[in-house]
Write a protein that holds these residues in place. Structure first.
Motif, PDB file in Angstrom:
ATOM      1  N   ALA A 242      21.369  34.393  92.056  1.00 27.43           N
ATOM      2  CA  ALA A 242      20.272  35.219  92.570  1.00 27.43           C
ATOM      3  C   ALA A 242      19.308  35.620  91.455  1.00 27.43           C
ATOM      4  O   ALA A 242      18.192  36.073  91.717  1.00 27.43           O
ATOM      5  CB  ALA A 242      20.829  36.467  93.246  1.00 27.43           C
ATOM      6  N   HIS A 243      19.735  35.430  90.214  1.00 26.76           N
ATOM      7  CA  HIS A 243      18.920  35.828  89.063  1.00 26.76           C
ATOM      8  C   HIS A 243      18.450  34.618  88.254  1.00 26.76           C
ATOM      9  O   HIS A 243      18.052  34.768  87.100  1.00 26.76           O
ATOM     10  CB  HIS A 243      19.722  36.787  88.176  1.00 26.76           C
ATOM     11  CG  HIS A 243      20.133  38.034  88.888  1.00 26.76           C
ATOM     12  ND1 HIS A 243      19.335  39.161  88.965  1.00 26.76           N
ATOM     13  CD2 HIS A 243      21.262  38.328  89.606  1.00 26.76           C
ATOM     14  CE1 HIS A 243      19.959  40.085  89.676  1.00 26.76           C
ATOM     15  NE2 HIS A 243      21.116  39.613  90.065  1.00 26.76           N
ATOM     16  N   ILE A 244      18.491  33.432  88.856  1.00 27.27           N
ATOM     17  CA  ILE A 244      18.113  32.224  88.131  1.00 27.27           C
ATOM     18  C   ILE A 244      16.651  32.261  87.692  1.00 27.27           C
ATOM     19  O   ILE A 244      16.305  31.772  86.615  1.00 27.27           O
ATOM     20  CB  ILE A 244      18.392  30.952  88.976  1.00 27.27           C
ATOM     21  CG1 ILE A 244      18.173  29.691  88.137  1.00 27.27           C
ATOM     22  CG2 ILE A 244      17.558  30.926  90.245  1.00 27.27           C
ATOM     23  CD1 ILE A 244      19.073  29.565  86.938  1.00 27.27           C
ATOM     24  N   ASP A 245      15.787  32.867  88.493  1.00 27.90           N
ATOM     25  CA  ASP A 245      14.374  32.937  88.111  1.00 27.90           C
ATOM     26  C   ASP A 245      14.195  33.752  86.833  1.00 27.90           C
ATOM     27  O   ASP A 245      13.352  33.419  85.988  1.00 27.90           O
ATOM     28  CB  ASP A 245      13.531  33.537  89.232  1.00 27.90           C
ATOM     29  CG  ASP A 245      13.367  32.598  90.419  1.00 27.90           C
ATOM     30  OD1 ASP A 245      13.675  31.397  90.259  1.00 27.90           O
ATOM     31  OD2 ASP A 245      12.945  33.060  91.493  1.00 27.90           O
ATOM     32  N   GLN A 246      14.997  34.804  86.689  1.00 35.47           N
ATOM     33  CA  GLN A 246      14.932  35.604  85.462  1.00 35.47           C
ATOM     34  C   GLN A 246      15.433  34.798  84.266  1.00 35.47           C
ATOM     35  O   GLN A 246      14.871  34.862  83.176  1.00 35.47           O
ATOM     36  CB  GLN A 246      15.760  36.881  85.610  1.00 35.47           C
ATOM     37  CG  GLN A 246      15.149  37.928  86.520  1.00 35.47           C
ATOM     38  CD  GLN A 246      16.078  39.117  86.683  1.00 35.47           C
ATOM     39  OE1 GLN A 246      16.858  39.185  87.630  1.00 35.47           O
ATOM     40  NE2 GLN A 246      15.991  40.060  85.756  1.00 35.47           N
ATOM     41  N   LYS A 247      16.505  34.045  84.475  1.00 38.96           N
ATOM     42  CA  LYS A 247      17.024  33.210  83.388  1.00 38.96           C
ATOM     43  C   LYS A 247      15.989  32.187  82.966  1.00 38.96           C
ATOM     44  O   LYS A 247      15.761  31.991  81.753  1.00 38.96           O
ATOM     45  CB  LYS A 247      18.311  32.512  83.815  1.00 38.96           C
ATOM     46  CG  LYS A 247      18.855  31.536  82.770  1.00 38.96           C
ATOM     47  CD  LYS A 247      20.240  31.021  83.104  1.00 38.96           C
ATOM     48  CE  LYS A 247      20.767  30.065  82.041  1.00 38.96           C
ATOM     49  NZ  LYS A 247      22.191  29.725  82.205  1.00 38.96           N
ATOM     50  N   MET A 248      15.346  31.529  83.913  1.00 34.39           N
ATOM     51  CA  MET A 248      14.364  30.506  83.571  1.00 34.39           C
ATOM     52  C   MET A 248      13.155  31.132  82.883  1.00 34.39           C
ATOM     53  O   MET A 248      12.585  30.547  81.951  1.00 34.39           O
ATOM     54  CB  MET A 248      13.941  29.736  84.827  1.00 34.39           C
ATOM     55  CG  MET A 248      15.102  29.066  85.581  1.00 34.39           C
ATOM     56  SD  MET A 248      16.213  28.105  84.516  1.00 34.39           S
ATOM     57  CE  MET A 248      15.286  26.600  84.325  1.00 34.39           C
ATOM     58  N   ALA A 249      12.779  32.347  83.315  1.00 30.52           N
ATOM     59  CA  ALA A 249      11.663  33.037  82.656  1.00 30.52           C
ATOM     60  C   ALA A 249      12.031  33.401  81.221  1.00 30.52           C
ATOM     61  O   ALA A 249      11.192  33.329  80.314  1.00 30.52           O
ATOM     62  CB  ALA A 249      11.283  34.293  83.444  1.00 30.52           C
ATOM     63  N   ALA A 250      13.289  33.791  81.008  1.00 34.83           N
ATOM     64  CA  ALA A 250      13.747  34.115  79.659  1.00 34.83           C
ATOM     65  C   ALA A 250      13.744  32.863  78.779  1.00 34.83           C
ATOM     66  O   ALA A 250      13.356  32.916  77.606  1.00 34.83           O
ATOM     67  CB  ALA A 250      15.141  34.732  79.707  1.00 34.83           C
ATOM     68  N   LEU A 251      14.164  31.733  79.341  1.00 38.31           N
ATOM     69  CA  LEU A 251      14.121  30.484  78.586  1.00 38.31           C
ATOM     70  C   LEU A 251      12.683  30.129  78.204  1.00 38.31           C
ATOM     71  O   LEU A 251      12.408  29.720  77.070  1.00 38.31           O
ATOM     72  CB  LEU A 251      14.744  29.354  79.406  1.00 38.31           C
ATOM     73  CG  LEU A 251      16.263  29.417  79.619  1.00 38.31           C
ATOM     74  CD1 LEU A 251      16.706  28.351  80.612  1.00 38.31           C
ATOM     75  CD2 LEU A 251      17.006  29.237  78.302  1.00 38.31           C
TER      76      LEU A 251
END
Length: 304
Positions: A242-251
């Motif tokens: 559910a937090h993959i978008d945050q992970k990708m934004a952090a990357l």
């Protein structure tokens, strides 16, 4: 007035970007759930490869100012994940990125020439004491770091593992350096891991899509590098999809190190959010808590 969360996670990583690659989704999930998340980064990544042509002048053999750039990238990445407590071991600039070379077997090793202030050359007890101070302040129940090989063999990853494991022991000793704070024992320690089953499925999806360059040389049915862990050695799988978008934004925030057409984004495009949003761990200290149908914990605080 702020209050201390009841459950607290401490992560120890070598360079800016390592945290987002390995546990970015877990970090975002736990922040959203009101758990404490503290990141300690051991170096500023001064020796990293610069993937942005306009910033190549920051390189160690030119202006040697990449560390400041990566400091800002880390700050932005933590904003994306919601992490407000992130520190450099001993303060920014205390330890320098050691750099690396490639071994003939395909994994990282220490370079022939290492800076005098390189983390690889740090006195283990001195570096551990810096982390003991943090452990006794934050008082985490759970600590996450690398395995003994540092995943990839990078000398700074190996040193981060050594410092984290040693500091976690020293921090619990009542008679050890009381000036560093009240003693604290970390209940559970995990090493970050990559599921072999997941990695093979991701590689197969990439190859089936016609992509032969991402993770070049890796065969979905052949031998895999050390950072991939056989599933029978896994203990926890945190589903933070559910937090993959945050992970990708952090990357993406780590712009000098990770490109949007790089391997992590290629994997995401081919295996979807369920893949990169589930992060795996090996339990190396503490009792395994309740497990799910897959035989793995779904929470690093399970059983506490």
């Amino acid at each position: 007035m702020s209050t201390t969360p009841d459950q607290r996670l401490l992560l120890v990583h070598a360079h800016p970007d390592d945290e987002s690659i390995g546990q970015g989704a877990t970090m975002a999930k736990y922040v959203a759930e009101g758990r404490g998340v503290t990141l300690v980064t051991c170096t500023a990544g001064e020796m990293g490869e610069i993937l942005v042509p306009d910033l190549e002048h920051l390189a160690a053999d030119r202006d040697d100012t990449l560390g400041e750039q990566r400091r800002g990238e880390l700050e932005q990445a933590m904003k994306e994940l919601g992490v407000t407590d992130h520190r450099f071991l001993g303060g920014f600039g205390r330890y320098r990125d050691s750099g690396m070379a490639w071994h003939a077997d395909g994994h990282a090793v220490a370079a022939d020439v290492v800076h005098e202030n390189a983390f690889w050359r740090a006195d283990l007890t001195e570096a551990a004491d810096e982390l003991v101070r943090v452990i006794r302040e934050v008082r985490p129940q759970v600590l996450v770091t690398y395995d003994e090989f540092g995943g990839s063999g990078h000398p700074d990853h190996i040193q981060a593992h050594r410092v984290a494991m040693y500091a976690s022991q020293l921090a619990a000793v009542t008679s050890y350096k009381p000036d560093l704070g009240e003693p604290w024992e970390v209940s559970k320690i995990y090493w970050g891991a990559m599921s072999e089953t997941w990695m093979r499925a991701g590689l197969r999806a990439l190859r089936d899509s016609g992509d032969t360059t991402t993770f070049e040389g890796m065969d979905p049915d052949g031998p895999l590098p050390h950072f991939v862990t056989p599933d029978e050695f896994l203990d926890a799988a945190v589903d933070a999809s559910a937090h993959i978008d945050q992970k990708m934004a952090a990357l993406k925030a780590h712009a000098t190190q990770i490109t949007v057409d790089g391997p992590f984004f290629a994997l995401s495009n081919n295996v979807g959010s369920t893949g990169l949003g589930v992060e795996f761990y090996r339990l190396v200290k503490g009792a395994r808590g309740p497990v799910g149908d897959n035989g793995l914990e779904d929470d690093l605080f399970a059983g506490l």
